[in-house]
Design a protein around this motif. Structure first.
Motif, mmCIF file in Angstrom:
data_model
loop_
_atom_site.group_PDB
_atom_site.id
_atom_site.type_symbol
_atom_site.label_atom_id
_atom_site.label_comp_id
_atom_site.label_asym_id
_atom_site.label_seq_id
_atom_site.Cartn_x
_atom_site.Cartn_y
_atom_site.Cartn_z
ATOM 1 N N THR A 187 44.589 48.284 41.803
ATOM 2 C CA THR A 187 43.615 47.244 41.532
ATOM 3 C C THR A 187 42.549 47.328 42.619
ATOM 4 O OG1 THR A 187 43.382 44.844 41.323
ATOM 5 C CG2 THR A 187 45.418 45.588 42.348
ATOM 6 N N GLY A 215 39.261 45.051 45.086
ATOM 7 C CA GLY A 215 38.105 45.915 44.849
ATOM 8 C C GLY A 215 38.060 46.408 43.404
ATOM 9 N N GLU A 216 37.311 47.436 43.237
ATOM 10 C CA GLU A 216 37.206 48.034 41.920
ATOM 11 C C GLU A 216 37.730 49.469 42.011
ATOM 12 O OE1 GLU A 216 36.785 47.265 38.775
ATOM 13 O OE2 GLU A 216 37.009 49.416 38.485
ATOM 14 N N THR A 264 43.972 47.768 36.995
ATOM 15 C CA THR A 264 43.108 46.664 36.586
ATOM 16 C C THR A 264 41.676 46.990 36.989
ATOM 17 O OG1 THR A 264 44.894 45.079 36.950
ATOM 18 C CG2 THR A 264 42.697 44.176 36.762
ATOM 19 N N THR A 265 40.753 46.833 36.063
ATOM 20 C CA THR A 265 39.367 47.208 36.327
ATOM 21 C C THR A 265 38.395 46.222 35.686
ATOM 22 O OG1 THR A 265 37.674 48.897 35.872
ATOM 23 C CG2 THR A 265 39.489 48.769 34.298
ATOM 24 N N ASN A 266 37.162 46.210 36.207
ATOM 25 C CA ASN A 266 36.142 45.397 35.542
ATOM 26 C C ASN A 266 35.538 46.143 34.351
ATOM 27 O OD1 ASN A 266 34.204 47.216 36.544
ATOM 28 N ND2 ASN A 266 33.721 45.922 38.298
ATOM 29 N N SER A 306 39.265 43.131 33.067
ATOM 30 C CA SER A 306 38.847 41.754 33.315
ATOM 31 C C SER A 306 37.580 41.497 32.534
ATOM 32 C CB SER A 306 38.567 41.542 34.806
ATOM 33 O OG SER A 306 39.673 41.982 35.553
ATOM 34 N N ASN A 331 42.071 40.360 30.726
ATOM 35 C CA ASN A 331 42.246 39.180 31.576
ATOM 36 C C ASN A 331 41.018 38.285 31.521
ATOM 37 O OD1 ASN A 331 44.744 39.854 32.539
ATOM 38 N ND2 ASN A 331 44.102 40.320 34.635
ATOM 39 N N VAL A 377 39.691 34.823 33.154
ATOM 40 C CA VAL A 377 39.863 33.682 34.052
ATOM 41 C C VAL A 377 38.985 32.559 33.510
ATOM 42 C CG1 VAL A 377 39.594 32.818 36.404
ATOM 43 C CG2 VAL A 377 40.273 35.197 36.035
ATOM 44 N N PHE A 390 42.040 29.367 36.713
ATOM 45 C CA PHE A 390 41.182 29.690 37.866
ATOM 46 C C PHE A 390 41.895 29.274 39.161
ATOM 47 C CE2 PHE A 390 37.373 28.218 40.488
ATOM 48 C CZ PHE A 390 36.982 29.494 40.845
ATOM 49 N N MET A 391 42.042 30.228 40.083
ATOM 50 C CA MET A 391 42.820 29.947 41.297
ATOM 51 C C MET A 391 41.947 29.892 42.550
ATOM 52 S SD MET A 391 46.213 32.269 40.932
ATOM 53 C CE MET A 391 45.435 33.794 40.463
ATOM 54 N N VAL A 419 41.822 31.557 45.185
ATOM 55 C CA VAL A 419 42.064 32.786 45.939
ATOM 56 C C VAL A 419 40.991 32.948 47.019
ATOM 57 C CG1 VAL A 419 43.265 34.028 44.118
ATOM 58 C CG2 VAL A 419 40.797 34.084 44.195
ATOM 59 N N ASN A 478 35.466 31.231 46.900
ATOM 60 C CA ASN A 478 35.073 30.972 45.513
ATOM 61 C C ASN A 478 34.808 29.489 45.237
ATOM 62 O OD1 ASN A 478 37.618 29.921 45.170
ATOM 63 N ND2 ASN A 478 38.247 31.306 43.537
ATOM 64 N N MET A 520 40.417 38.125 47.978
ATOM 65 C CA MET A 520 40.850 38.757 46.729
ATOM 66 C C MET A 520 40.400 40.219 46.633
ATOM 67 S SD MET A 520 42.373 37.941 43.860
ATOM 68 C CE MET A 520 42.272 37.537 42.139
ATOM 69 N N GLY A 569 43.258 42.397 45.256
ATOM 70 C CA GLY A 569 43.091 42.657 43.825
ATOM 71 C C GLY A 569 43.920 41.880 42.841
HETATM 72 C C1 LIG Z 1 40.278 40.664 41.620
HETATM 73 S S1 LIG Z 1 40.335 41.688 40.184
HETATM 74 C C2 LIG Z 1 40.403 43.290 40.919
HETATM 75 C C3 LIG Z 1 40.326 44.450 39.971
HETATM 76 C C4 LIG Z 1 38.983 44.750 39.316
HETATM 77 N N1 LIG Z 1 37.869 44.816 40.213
HETATM 78 C C5 LIG Z 1 38.700 43.790 38.178
HETATM 79 O O1 LIG Z 1 37.630 43.192 38.144
HETATM 80 O O2 LIG Z 1 39.565 43.684 37.316
HETATM 81 C C6 LIG Z 1 41.968 41.423 39.582
HETATM 82 C C7 LIG Z 1 42.155 40.269 38.650
HETATM 83 O O3 LIG Z 1 42.067 39.037 39.340
HETATM 84 C C8 LIG Z 1 41.488 38.072 38.483
HETATM 85 N N2 LIG Z 1 40.879 36.991 39.269
HETATM 86 C C9 LIG Z 1 39.791 37.075 40.074
HETATM 87 N N3 LIG Z 1 39.492 35.886 40.621
HETATM 88 C C10 LIG Z 1 40.411 35.011 40.148
HETATM 89 C C11 LIG Z 1 40.628 33.607 40.335
HETATM 90 N N4 LIG Z 1 39.854 32.896 41.132
HETATM 91 N N5 LIG Z 1 41.661 33.034 39.703
HETATM 92 C C12 LIG Z 1 42.457 33.771 38.892
HETATM 93 N N6 LIG Z 1 42.327 35.090 38.683
HETATM 94 C C13 LIG Z 1 41.304 35.714 39.292
HETATM 95 C C14 LIG Z 1 40.457 38.887 37.729
HETATM 96 O O4 LIG Z 1 40.125 38.324 36.521
HETATM 97 C C15 LIG Z 1 41.126 40.213 37.557
HETATM 98 O O5 LIG Z 1 41.726 40.333 36.292
#
Ligand SMILES: C[S@@+](CC[C@H](N)C(=O)[O-])C[C@H]1O[C@@H](n2cnc3c(N)ncnc32)[C@H](O)[C@@H]1O
Ligand code: SF4
Length: 309
Positions: free
Chosen positions: A42, A44-45, A71-73, A95, A135, A137, A166-167, A169, A173, A304, A308
C-alpha cells in the motif's frame, strides 16, 4: 500529504533511508515464518514505484504467502495491470470515493482523473486481478450523497464495493465525529433500495462486514472502524518505507527494523524482534477512541501516507 507542506522542494526520504527490496523481503520472510500469510502493498501510492513488479515477484515466491494484494488510487494502474498480474500479484483494491466528477476531483486534491481510474479498474479486471475491491471512504457532506450511484454502477460487475467509515487517521485530516456516516445508516439507505443478505466472513479477522444483494447484484462490505471497532480481531502489522514497524494504524511510535537489518541481524534475531513486538502489543485505539480527544488533534499519530491503511 497537504501541498503546503509537501511542496515541490520538500525533501522526501533519500534512497538510502528507504528499505531496499532485499531488506523488505528479509522482513517478509521472517514474518511468514511466524505465521503471516497475507501481504498487502500500500502506500503512499505503491504504483509510483516503477520497479514494484520486482518486489512483487520476490514476495510471490515466498512459500506461505497465500494472499498477495495491493491498494492503489488507480491513477497509474491501466498501463501496469498486466505486468502486476504477471509478476505474481493476486488481487487489487482501488480507492474510489465517488463517481461524481466534481466530488472525486475535490477528494483527490484536484489531481485525480475519474476516467483514468475507471480505465485502471477495467485493465485490472482484464488482467485477472480479482476479486477487485473498491474502497469508498464516506464523509458526511462530502460524498455521502453519491454512494448509491456508485453502488449502482458497480452492481453486477463482480467488484466488491466496501463503504468505510471516515477515520481520524494521522494528524492532518481535521477529523470530526460529525463527519462520520455510521455504517448502520448507510446500510439502511442501501437496503431501502436493494435488499441485502448477510454473508459469512471469508477469513477470521476480516474487517468488512459482508453482504450480498438478494437480487444477485453481487457483494458489498461495510467497514465500521469507528462505530463498531474490531481491535480484538486485528492481526495487522505495517512496515513503512523507512523500516519502521507499526502494530496499529493509530500508533504513536513504531520499532526501527532498518537499524537491525543494516547491522546484519540474522533470521533468528529478526524472528525474535518481530515476535517480541507482536507478543507485547496491546493496541486497541478504536475501542478506546474518545471523539473529544480525537477531535482535539493532540496525539502525534503516525501519518496515513507512511502506513497506507
Ligand atoms: C491511504 S490509502 C494508500 C494506498 C493508495 N495510495 C490509495 O489511495 O489507495 C489506503 C486506504 O486507506 C483509506 N483511507 C484513507 N484515509 C482514510 C480515512 N480517513 N478513514 C478511513 N479510510 C481511509 C483509503 O480510502 C484507501 O483505500
Ligand atoms: S485501531 Fe489499531 S488495533 Fe484497532 S483495529 Fe485499528 S489497527 Fe487494529
Amino acid at each position: 500529504m497537504p501541498e503546503a507542506q509537501f511542496h515541490a522542494d520538500y525533501e522526501f526520504l533519500q534512497k538510502q533511508q528507504r528499505l531496499t527490496y532485499e531488506e523488505i523481503l528479509r522482513v517478509a520472510r521472517v514474518a511468514v515464518g511466524l505465521g503471516v500469510s497475507k501481504i498487502r502493498l500500500t502506500g503512499g501510492e505503491p504504483l509510483l514505484d516503477k520497479n514494484l513488479t520486482r518486489l512483487i515477484a520476490g514476495l510471490a515466491k515466498l512459500p506461505g504467502v497465500d494472499d498477495l494484494a495491493l491498494t492503489t488510487n488507480g491513477m497509474l494502474l491501466a498501463p501496469m495491470a498486466d505486468k502486476l498480474a504477471a509478476s505474481g500479484l493476486q488481487r487489487i483494491t482501488i480507492s474510489l470515493d465517488s463517481l461524481d466528477e466534481d466530488v472525486f476531483r475535490r477528494m483527490s486534491g484536484g489531481r485525480g482523473d475519474l476516467s483514468t481510474v475507471l480505465r485502471g479498474i477495467e485493465a485490472a479486471e482484464r488482467a485477472g486481478l480479482s476479486p477487485i475491491k473498491i474502497n469508498v471512504v464516506v464523509q458526511r457532506g462530502v460524498n455521502d450523497h453519491t454512494v448509491i450511484d456508485l453502488l449502482d454502477h458497480f452492481r453486477g460487475s463482480g467488484h466488491i464495493v466496501r463503504l468505510i467509515e471516515f477515520m481520524d487517521v494521522g494528524n492532518r485530516n481535521g477529523w470530526r465525529m460529525d463527519q462520520v456516516v455510521p455504517s448502520q445508516q448507510l446500510f439502511d439507505d442501501v437496503v431501502r433500495r436493494w435488499p441485502l443478505q448477510s454473508a459469512d466472513k471469508s477469513y477470521p479477522g476480516e474487517v468488512a462486514r459482508r453482504y450480498t444483494y438478494v437480487d444477485g447484484g453481487g457483494e458489498i462490505g461495510f467497514i465500521s472502524s469507528v462505530t463498531e471497532p474490531f481491535c480484538g480481531d486485528c492481526s495487522r502489522a505495517r512496515l513503512s518505507a523507512d523500516g519502521m514497524l507499526y502494530t496499529c494504524l493509530f500508533a504513536t511510535h513504531g520499532t526501527d527494523l532498518r537499524e537491525s537489518l543494516r547491522n546484519d541481524a540474522d533470521e533468528a534475531e529478526l524472528t525474535d524482534i518481530l515476535s517480541r513486538i507482536w507478543l507485547q502489543r496491546a493496541d486497541r485505539y478504536s475501542e478506546l477512541r474518545s471523539p473529544e480527544l480525537a477531535e482535539a488533534h493532540v496525539q502525534r499519530k503516525v501519518e496515513m501516507y507512511r502506513i497506507g491503511g
